[in-house]
Design an enzyme around this catalytic site. Structure first.
Site, PDB file in Angstrom:
ATOM      1  N   ASN A 127       0.646  -0.873  -0.127  1.00 54.41           N
ATOM      2  CA  ASN A 127       0.064  -0.048   0.341  1.00 54.41           C
ATOM      3  C   ASN A 127       0.641   0.870   0.176  1.00 54.41           C
ATOM      4  O   ASN A 127       1.379   1.434   1.475  1.00 54.41           O
ATOM      5  CB  ASN A 127      -0.717  -0.107   1.650  1.00 54.41           C
ATOM      6  CG  ASN A 127      -1.797   0.852   1.028  1.00 54.41           C
ATOM      7  OD1 ASN A 127      -1.896   1.823   0.063  1.00 54.41           O
ATOM      8  ND2 ASN A 127      -3.044   1.078   2.198  1.00 54.41           N
ATOM      9  N   LYS A 138       0.375   4.280  -0.210  1.00 61.61           N
ATOM     10  CA  LYS A 138      -0.711   5.507   0.395  1.00 61.61           C
ATOM     11  C   LYS A 138      -0.139   6.844  -0.555  1.00 61.61           C
ATOM     12  O   LYS A 138      -0.587   6.835  -1.896  1.00 61.61           O
ATOM     13  CB  LYS A 138      -0.133   5.251   2.080  1.00 61.61           C
ATOM     14  CG  LYS A 138       0.228   4.495   2.984  1.00 61.61           C
ATOM     15  CD  LYS A 138      -0.147   4.426   4.096  1.00 61.61           C
ATOM     16  CE  LYS A 138      -0.137   3.147   4.513  1.00 61.61           C
ATOM     17  NZ  LYS A 138       0.012   3.322   6.403  1.00 61.61           N
ATOM     18  N   HIS A 173      -9.068   1.917   5.135  1.00 63.94           N
ATOM     19  CA  HIS A 173      -7.956   1.716   5.787  1.00 63.94           C
ATOM     20  C   HIS A 173      -8.306   2.762   7.253  1.00 63.94           C
ATOM     21  O   HIS A 173      -9.013   3.549   7.120  1.00 63.94           O
ATOM     22  CB  HIS A 173      -7.076   1.862   5.060  1.00 63.94           C
ATOM     23  CG  HIS A 173      -5.691   1.981   5.447  1.00 63.94           C
ATOM     24  ND1 HIS A 173      -5.578   2.516   5.928  1.00 63.94           N
ATOM     25  CD2 HIS A 173      -4.612   0.871   5.197  1.00 63.94           C
ATOM     26  CE1 HIS A 173      -3.955   2.487   7.040  1.00 63.94           C
ATOM     27  NE2 HIS A 173      -4.023   1.698   5.972  1.00 63.94           N
ATOM     28  N   GLU A 183      -6.914   4.906   7.762  1.00 68.02           N
ATOM     29  CA  GLU A 183      -6.353   6.269   7.501  1.00 68.02           C
ATOM     30  C   GLU A 183      -7.827   6.828   7.611  1.00 68.02           C
ATOM     31  O   GLU A 183      -8.096   8.093   7.642  1.00 68.02           O
ATOM     32  CB  GLU A 183      -5.148   6.657   6.720  1.00 68.02           C
ATOM     33  CG  GLU A 183      -3.449   6.172   7.778  1.00 68.02           C
ATOM     34  CD  GLU A 183      -2.601   5.751   6.583  1.00 68.02           C
ATOM     35  OE1 GLU A 183      -2.093   5.252   5.867  1.00 68.02           O
ATOM     36  OE2 GLU A 183      -1.569   4.850   7.013  1.00 68.02           O
ATOM     37  N   GLU A 209      -5.009  -4.646  10.591  1.00 65.98           N
ATOM     38  CA  GLU A 209      -4.237  -3.566  10.826  1.00 65.98           C
ATOM     39  C   GLU A 209      -4.747  -2.625  12.491  1.00 65.98           C
ATOM     40  O   GLU A 209      -5.147  -2.365  12.256  1.00 65.98           O
ATOM     41  CB  GLU A 209      -4.270  -2.923   9.601  1.00 65.98           C
ATOM     42  CG  GLU A 209      -3.913  -3.327   8.789  1.00 65.98           C
ATOM     43  CD  GLU A 209      -3.406  -2.716   7.096  1.00 65.98           C
ATOM     44  OE1 GLU A 209      -2.066  -2.495   6.591  1.00 65.98           O
ATOM     45  OE2 GLU A 209      -3.755  -1.530   7.184  1.00 65.98           O
ATOM     46  N   GLY A 237       2.856   1.977  10.611  1.00 68.61           N
ATOM     47  CA  GLY A 237       3.977   3.095  10.763  1.00 68.61           C
ATOM     48  C   GLY A 237       4.790   3.454  11.282  1.00 68.61           C
ATOM     49  O   GLY A 237       5.303   4.160  11.667  1.00 68.61           O
ATOM     50  N   SER A 267       3.631  -2.463   9.859  1.00 67.50           N
ATOM     51  CA  SER A 267       5.169  -2.452  10.508  1.00 67.50           C
ATOM     52  C   SER A 267       5.235  -3.855  10.324  1.00 67.50           C
ATOM     53  O   SER A 267       6.496  -4.154  10.585  1.00 67.50           O
ATOM     54  CB  SER A 267       5.580  -2.116  11.648  1.00 67.50           C
ATOM     55  OG  SER A 267       5.256  -0.871  12.296  1.00 67.50           O
TER      56      SER A 267
END
Ligand code: 13P
Length: 262
Positions: free
Chosen positions: A11, A13, A97, A99, A169, A175, A214
């Site tokens: 991904n 992003k 997702h 985010e 996730e 991250g 990660s």
């Protein structure tokens, strides 16, 4: 039982211009062109999808988007439809997702509508679910993830459920360099599998469940060794073609070794 075929999805992003994406594709394909043991997906920004369609044609790498609209077409400024993604050779689309949920206010209801639209048009949704640190510390992680899965998948037929990919996730691992332990990741993926079994019976065994947060070349083997982890959704470590290829080779090697052992 033979171990399920793994999926490794990158991904990107909001990274990579068209020329950066093209350069990546050339270097990446050189490294992974002979990998047949698992499925490789690149989920690129919208603007890079069309150039990647040409670069990845006839290759082992599948193309995915990172979001799409629940609407077919119309006055929806700034949105991208499922048909537009199919038009540029996407086969997968990441939906829900964290985010998008946290930064852009996407709700479980919207995610469910997007999942239904993707399935109706023939795209394979990669549904993302996961808890934040507060929820984990309150001991409510499983409850949160189960609710996200149930909301997104309610009303789908067994055949439709069979075309889903789920990605667990945990938000606190995205991250941050803090991977969930493989045991914690396995535990949640088993919970997701149990929720799927409740919806579709034994066929739930065939639904790929990925872990994301990660993931690197160094920890992929340990994660894939877990029974209910069938692959990974990789952010930061997918941005460099050579290190992502290394991660994929580590995963493929493990896949070959694991075949027939479960
Ligand atoms: P990182 O691999 O950078 O932690 O990101 C995970 C992710 O959000 C993939 O969708």
């Amino acid at each position: 039982m033979t171990k399920r075929r793994s999926i490794i999805a990158g991904n990107w992003k909001m990274y990579k211009t068209v020329s950066e994406a093209e350069d990546y594709a050339v270097r990446f394909l050189e490294e992974v062109k002979n990998v047949t043991e698992l499925d490789i997906i690149l989920c690129a920004p919208f603007t890079a999808l069309y150039p990647l369609k040409t670069e990845l044609e006839e290759s082992v790498v599948h193309l995915g988007a990172q979001n799409m609209s629940w609407a077919d077409q119309g006055a929806y400024t700034g949105e991208i439809s499922a048909q537009m993604l199919l038009d540029v050779a996407c086969t997968y689309v990441i939906l829900g997702h964290s985010e998008r949920r946290e930064l852009f206010g996407e709700t479980n209801e919207e995610v469910a509508k997007k999942v239904q639209k993707a399935l109706a048009t023939g795209l394979k949704p990669i549904l993302c679910v996961g808890e934040n640190l507060n929820i984990r510390e309150e001991g409510k992680a499983a409850e949160r993830v189960q609710a996200q899965v149930s909301h997104a998948l309610s009303g789908l037929s067994t055949e439709e459920l069979g075309r889903m990919v789920i990605a667990y996730e945990p938000i606190w691992a995205i991250g941050t360099g803090k991977t969930a332990s493989s045991q914690d990741a396995q535990e949640m993926c088993a919970t997701i599998r149990a929720t799927l079994t409740g919806l579709m019976g034994e066929a739930a065994e065939q639904v790929p469940i990925l872990y994301g947060g990660s993931v690197k070349a160094e920890n992929i083997a340990e994660l894939l060794a877990e029974r209910d982890i069938n692959g990974a959704l990789v952010g930061g470590a997918s941005l460099d073609p050579l290190s992502f290829a290394k991660l994929i080779h580590n995963a493929a090697y493990l896949g070959v070794c694991a075949e027939g052992t479960e």
